[in-house]
Design a protein around this motif. Structure first.
Motif, short mmCIF file in Angstrom:
data_model
loop_
_atom_site.label_atom_id
_atom_site.label_comp_id
_atom_site.label_asym_id
_atom_site.label_seq_id
_atom_site.Cartn_x
_atom_site.Cartn_y
_atom_site.Cartn_z
N VAL A 199 0.84 -1.21 0.00
CA VAL A 199 0.00 0.00 0.00
C VAL A 199 0.87 1.24 0.00
O VAL A 199 0.65 2.18 -0.77
CB VAL A 199 -0.95 -0.01 1.22
CG1 VAL A 199 -1.74 1.29 1.28
CG2 VAL A 199 -1.89 -1.20 1.14
N ASN A 200 1.88 1.25 0.89
CA ASN A 200 2.88 2.32 0.90
C ASN A 200 4.21 1.69 0.49
O ASN A 200 4.73 0.82 1.19
CB ASN A 200 2.99 2.94 2.29
CG ASN A 200 1.69 3.57 2.73
OD1 ASN A 200 1.06 4.32 1.99
ND2 ASN A 200 1.25 3.26 3.93
N ILE A 201 4.73 2.12 -0.65
CA ILE A 201 5.93 1.50 -1.19
C ILE A 201 7.07 1.58 -0.19
O ILE A 201 7.77 0.59 0.05
CB ILE A 201 6.33 2.17 -2.51
CG1 ILE A 201 5.21 2.02 -3.54
CG2 ILE A 201 7.61 1.57 -3.06
CD1 ILE A 201 5.46 2.76 -4.83
N ALA A 202 7.28 2.76 0.39
CA ALA A 202 8.34 2.92 1.38
C ALA A 202 7.92 3.98 2.39
O ALA A 202 7.37 5.03 2.02
CB ALA A 202 9.65 3.32 0.71
N THR A 203 8.18 3.69 3.66
CA THR A 203 7.90 4.63 4.74
C THR A 203 9.17 4.77 5.56
O THR A 203 9.76 3.78 5.97
CB THR A 203 6.76 4.14 5.64
OG1 THR A 203 5.60 3.88 4.84
CG2 THR A 203 6.42 5.16 6.71
N THR A 204 9.60 6.01 5.80
CA THR A 204 10.84 6.23 6.52
C THR A 204 10.57 6.56 7.98
O THR A 204 9.47 6.98 8.36
CB THR A 204 11.65 7.39 5.89
OG1 THR A 204 11.02 8.64 6.22
CG2 THR A 204 11.72 7.24 4.37
N SER A 205 11.61 6.38 8.79
CA SER A 205 11.49 6.71 10.21
C SER A 205 11.43 8.21 10.44
O SER A 205 11.23 8.67 11.56
CB SER A 205 12.67 6.11 10.99
OG SER A 205 13.91 6.50 10.43
N ASP A 206 11.61 9.02 9.37
CA ASP A 206 11.41 10.47 9.44
C ASP A 206 9.97 10.86 9.16
O ASP A 206 9.67 12.03 8.93
CB ASP A 206 12.32 11.17 8.43
CG ASP A 206 13.77 11.19 8.86
OD1 ASP A 206 14.05 10.82 10.02
OD2 ASP A 206 14.64 11.55 8.03
N SER A 207 9.08 9.84 9.12
CA SER A 207 7.63 10.05 8.90
C SER A 207 7.28 10.42 7.47
O SER A 207 6.21 11.00 7.21
CB SER A 207 7.07 11.12 9.86
OG SER A 207 7.34 10.77 11.20
N GLU A 208 8.14 10.10 6.52
CA GLU A 208 7.85 10.35 5.12
C GLU A 208 7.26 9.10 4.50
O GLU A 208 7.87 8.03 4.56
CB GLU A 208 9.10 10.77 4.37
CG GLU A 208 8.83 11.23 2.96
CD GLU A 208 10.05 11.84 2.30
OE1 GLU A 208 9.92 12.35 1.17
OE2 GLU A 208 11.14 11.78 2.90
N ILE A 209 6.08 9.22 3.93
CA ILE A 209 5.38 8.07 3.37
C ILE A 209 5.31 8.23 1.85
O ILE A 209 4.80 9.24 1.34
CB ILE A 209 3.96 7.94 3.95
CG1 ILE A 209 4.03 7.72 5.47
CG2 ILE A 209 3.20 6.79 3.28
CD1 ILE A 209 2.67 7.70 6.15
N MET A 210 5.84 7.23 1.14
CA MET A 210 5.77 7.24 -0.32
C MET A 210 4.72 6.22 -0.74
O MET A 210 4.99 5.03 -0.82
CB MET A 210 7.15 6.91 -0.91
CG MET A 210 8.11 8.07 -0.78
SD MET A 210 9.84 7.63 -0.65
CE MET A 210 10.04 7.53 1.13
N ALA A 211 3.52 6.71 -0.95
CA ALA A 211 2.37 5.84 -1.16
C ALA A 211 2.40 5.21 -2.53
O ALA A 211 2.91 5.80 -3.50
CB ALA A 211 1.07 6.62 -0.96
N GLY A 212 1.82 4.00 -2.62
CA GLY A 212 1.79 3.28 -3.88
C GLY A 212 0.41 3.14 -4.46
O GLY A 212 0.18 2.27 -5.29
N ARG A 213 -0.52 4.01 -4.03
CA ARG A 213 -1.90 3.86 -4.51
C ARG A 213 -2.00 4.01 -6.02
O ARG A 213 -2.68 3.22 -6.68
CB ARG A 213 -2.80 4.90 -3.83
CG ARG A 213 -3.09 4.63 -2.36
CD ARG A 213 -4.11 5.61 -1.80
NE ARG A 213 -3.58 6.95 -1.79
CZ ARG A 213 -2.88 7.48 -0.78
NH1 ARG A 213 -2.62 6.74 0.28
NH2 ARG A 213 -2.44 8.72 -0.82
N GLU A 214 -1.30 5.02 -6.57
CA GLU A 214 -1.38 5.23 -8.02
C GLU A 214 -0.81 4.05 -8.77
O GLU A 214 -1.39 3.57 -9.74
CB GLU A 214 -0.63 6.51 -8.39
CG GLU A 214 -0.67 6.81 -9.88
CD GLU A 214 0.09 8.06 -10.25
OE1 GLU A 214 0.31 8.26 -11.46
OE2 GLU A 214 0.47 8.81 -9.34
N LEU A 215 0.35 3.56 -8.31
CA LEU A 215 0.98 2.42 -8.98
C LEU A 215 0.08 1.19 -8.90
O LEU A 215 -0.07 0.45 -9.88
CB LEU A 215 2.34 2.13 -8.35
CG LEU A 215 3.12 0.95 -8.93
CD1 LEU A 215 3.39 1.16 -10.42
CD2 LEU A 215 4.43 0.76 -8.19
#
Length: 412
Positions: A199-215
């Motif tokens: 669902v989220n391709i990558a989530t960092t411990s800095d709270s940055e979420i790179m979502a994969g919904r479009e993909l």
């Protein structure tokens, strides 16, 4: 470190015919050499030349360098096959798949890649021209196109062989470059934890979420279209299927490259290392319901992990792979482990201390903490060297990594 720069060739129709004839001749010769190697059980380069070199030159009209590369390519194919057999990628010894892989010689497609060295291929990078050997003679002034960054890399670091590749009617050269590495940071101030998911391709411990919904939406749409076209099974449907093949993979690869570049740049900027999960064998460990299998199988977590690892190695950023067990059930604040902590796919709520957070962000914090503990105990960076460059196209039994060398915003 070795990297591969891929440039596109723009040959004239006459030049394209010469290149095609050369590729076909080299691969026909490679298939014949493979039969000789299989029959005589000789899979070593110099030993195989004794049986095949003269015949390859005489029958297919190949030059000395081309004939040697054909024989070496064949030996590389058998080396790859042996590695796959040893790793169990083709089943257990005695299984139907194993017997099929070992029961006949490796075959090469007519459009399989062919290696060229500097005696067969010369570059004029500033003019974007190459001169290349073919079975019809030397073909000069073949135009190629590349980005300014690729041209600079070629001019400074190109070393060794290049592979001539034809794919979907287009011509490419994959050039090997020896790019210098930054010294590894042996004293990182901390680690940047990366939680990989669907669902989220990558989530960092800095709270940055790179979502994969479009993909994921694109993948679902592509699967539906493929299913309809395959069911229709008309000539026009087959043409559309052929035109769209690999499109989804190219899009995912582009997104993974951009995410990896962003993660490594952030870690390098802040003087941190990168913490990743060791997800080896996850496809075999996880059992899923049928509707979820296609999504899980198309999840390119391994590719993203490899991109992060090699970019980190180039930038001198240490990488540590940690055991992912219970990272999604462990509270990043108090350390309490409970299956009930994972309220849903998106949310985490600790049953002990009441801490609430996004589930993937909580997992990435646990990954960061584990990597930091390992590093303080003396663990070394696990950023691997890039895989050795292998010859493309040697039959279906070849590893997918042998198909030759091949960015949506990070906030997708």
């Amino acid at each position: 470190m070795k990297l591969v720069v891929q440039v596109r060739l723009l040959p004239t129709p006459v030049q394209a015919v010469a290149l095609e004839e050369t590729l076909h001749a080299c691969n026909e010769a490679a298939t014949w050499v493979s039969g000789v190697a299989f029959e005589k059980n000789v899979k070593r380069n110099f030993a195989l030349r004794e049986f095949a070199y003269g015949e390859v030159k005489a029958r297919w009209g190949l030059g000395a360098q081309a004939a040697q590369h054909v024989i070496k390519k064949t030996c590389d194919a058998y080396t790859t096959l042996k590695a796959n057999l040893t790793a169990g990628n083709l089943g257990k010894p005695g299984s139907k798949r194993y017997r099929k892989a070992t029961g006949k010689p490796v075959a090469f497609r007519l459009d399989s890649a062919q290696p060229y060295d500097d005696r067969m291929l010369s570059w004029r990078i500033a003019e974007r021209r190459i001169s290349v050997w073919t079975v019809s003679g030397r073909v000069k002034d073949v135009v190629f196109t590349a980005s300014p960054e690729q041209l600079a890399t070629l001019a400074l670091y190109r070393r060794g062989e290049s592979d001539l590749v034809r794919r979907d009617g287009m011509w490419f050269l994959n050039a090997t470059c020896e790019v210098p590495e930054e010294p590894v940071n042996t004293d990182p101030v901390d680690f940047l934890g990366i939680d990989l998911g669907i669902v989220n391709i990558a989530t960092t411990s800095d709270s940055e979420i790179m979502a994969g919904r479009e993909l994921n939406r694109v993948r679902a749409r592509e699967r539906g279209l493929r299913k309809k076209l395959q069911k229709k099974n008309t000539p026009s449907a087959k043409r559309r299927l052929k035109k769209r093949r690999r499109k989804e993979g190219r899009r995912a690869k582009d997104i993974n490259h951009k995410i990896a570049k962003h993660v490594v740049a952030e870690a390098a900027r802040t003087g941190r290392g990168i913490a990743l999960e060791d997800l080896t064998g996850i496809r075999e460990r996880v059992r899923l319901r049928k509707p979820q299998r296609a999504t899980h199988s198309s999840w390119s977590f391994a590719q993203l992990g490899q991109f992060i690892a090699y970019k980190a190695r180039k930038a001198g950023v240490p990488v540590v792979h940690v055991d992912p067990a219970y990272t999604s059930r462990t509270c990043a604040e108090c350390g309490h482990i409970d299956r009930a902590n994972r309220v849903s796919q998106a949310w985490f709520a600790c049953r002990s201390c009441g801490f609430v957070d996004h589930a993937d962000r909580n997992g990435s914090r646990n990954i960061r903490a584990r990597a930091w503990q390992l590093w303080r105990r003396g663990a070394q960076s696990t950023a691997p060297a890039p895989p050795p460059r292998q010859r493309a196209g040697a039959g279906r039994r070849r590893s997918t990594a042998a198909s030759g060398a091949r960015r949506a915003s990070p906030s997708l």
